[in-house]
Design a protein around this motif. Structure first.
Motif, mmCIF file in Angstrom:
data_model
loop_
_atom_site.group_PDB
_atom_site.id
_atom_site.type_symbol
_atom_site.label_atom_id
_atom_site.label_comp_id
_atom_site.label_asym_id
_atom_site.label_seq_id
_atom_site.Cartn_x
_atom_site.Cartn_y
_atom_site.Cartn_z
ATOM 1 N N SER A 2 0.821 -1.216 0.000
ATOM 2 C CA SER A 2 0.000 0.000 0.000
ATOM 3 C C SER A 2 0.850 1.259 0.000
ATOM 4 N N ASP A 58 -2.464 6.632 -12.962
ATOM 5 C CA ASP A 58 -3.308 5.419 -12.841
ATOM 6 C C ASP A 58 -2.671 4.427 -11.874
ATOM 7 N N HIS A 59 -1.364 4.260 -12.020
ATOM 8 C CA HIS A 59 -0.643 3.320 -11.159
ATOM 9 C C HIS A 59 -0.555 3.844 -9.722
ATOM 10 N N THR A 62 -3.364 3.587 -7.055
ATOM 11 C CA THR A 62 -3.693 2.278 -6.470
ATOM 12 C C THR A 62 -3.079 2.134 -5.066
ATOM 13 N N TYR A 63 -2.191 3.064 -4.700
ATOM 14 C CA TYR A 63 -1.556 3.017 -3.373
ATOM 15 C C TYR A 63 -2.253 3.969 -2.417
ATOM 16 N N ARG A 98 -9.789 11.867 -10.913
ATOM 17 C CA ARG A 98 -8.614 11.277 -10.269
ATOM 18 C C ARG A 98 -7.980 12.261 -9.288
#
Ligand code: FMN
Length: 183
Positions: A2, A58-59, A62-63, A98
């Motif tokens: 995470s 985008d990547h 995710t964290y 986003r």
């Protein structure tokens, strides 16, 4: 995982990369090296959307926890990091969904420099940017490097930072404690 460390330095194997690697193994974080991405400067007309910034965001979203890693170059973050920070504007202009997603994140800063003390202007750039995006600020770890990054010199400071980071406690005073240990 995470946690992600966003590394922006002019050297892939320099001091900030050394600190980032050290912390990454301690807290179990992925390292994203901005040098591996093509990130164009901010453009008011947004004619830069074919670069890697959008895919990188985008990547990164995710964290849950983002750690910005930059050396101090002339009292400021590196140009590599600044390009990335400037492009966050895209998330307020053409990619607002986003951008709002960032509110769910927390962020910290890790840095290396030659000086014993960090000038407050360096941290302020990050702190104010996180505030702007309503990202919770977790604090900064600064490691003074006279020459090369030497892991054993900074073990205590990194361990302390990692402990605080894992607990989710406020880490804003870690930097000053760390500087005492180094002196
Ligand atoms: C262009 C440049 C400017 C620098 N400016 C500062 C500065 O303002 N304050 C400081 O403490 N160190 C400064 N330094 C030293 C670096 O911050 C230090 O060596 C750092 O650990 C380098 O990290 P890196 O290997 O990731 O580039 C500067 C170094 C360079 C190359």
């Amino acid at each position: 995982m995470s946690n992600v460390i966003i590394l922006g330095s002019s050297r892939d194997n320099g001091n900030t990369a050394g600190l980032a690697n050290h912390l990454a193994t301690t807290i179990n974080a992925e390292i994203v090296n901005l040098n591996n991405y093509r990130i164009l400067p901010y453009d008011y007309a947004h004619k830069n959307q074919e670069d890697d910034f959008s895919g990188l965001i985008d990547h990164l979203i995710t964290y849950k926890r983002l750690i910005f890693a930059s050396p101090i170059y002339w009292y400021s973050p590196s140009a590599t990091m600044k390009l990335f920070i400037d492009r966050l504007c895209d998330l307020t202009e053409i990619d607002k969904t986003r951008g709002r997603n960032l509110r769910l994140k927390s962020a910290a800063v890790i840095s290396t420099g030659a000086a014993v003390e960090v000038d407050s202007c360096f941290e302020q750039i990050f702190r104010k940017t996180f505030d702007y995006f309503s990202i919770k600020y977790d604090g900064m770890l600064y490691c003074q490097c006279e020459d090369d990054y030497v892991k054993t010199h900074h073990n205590k400071a990194v361990d302390l930072f990692a402990t605080q980071f894992r607990s989710g406690n406020d880490m804003r005073d870690v930097e000053s404690r760390m500087m005492l240990e180094n002196n």
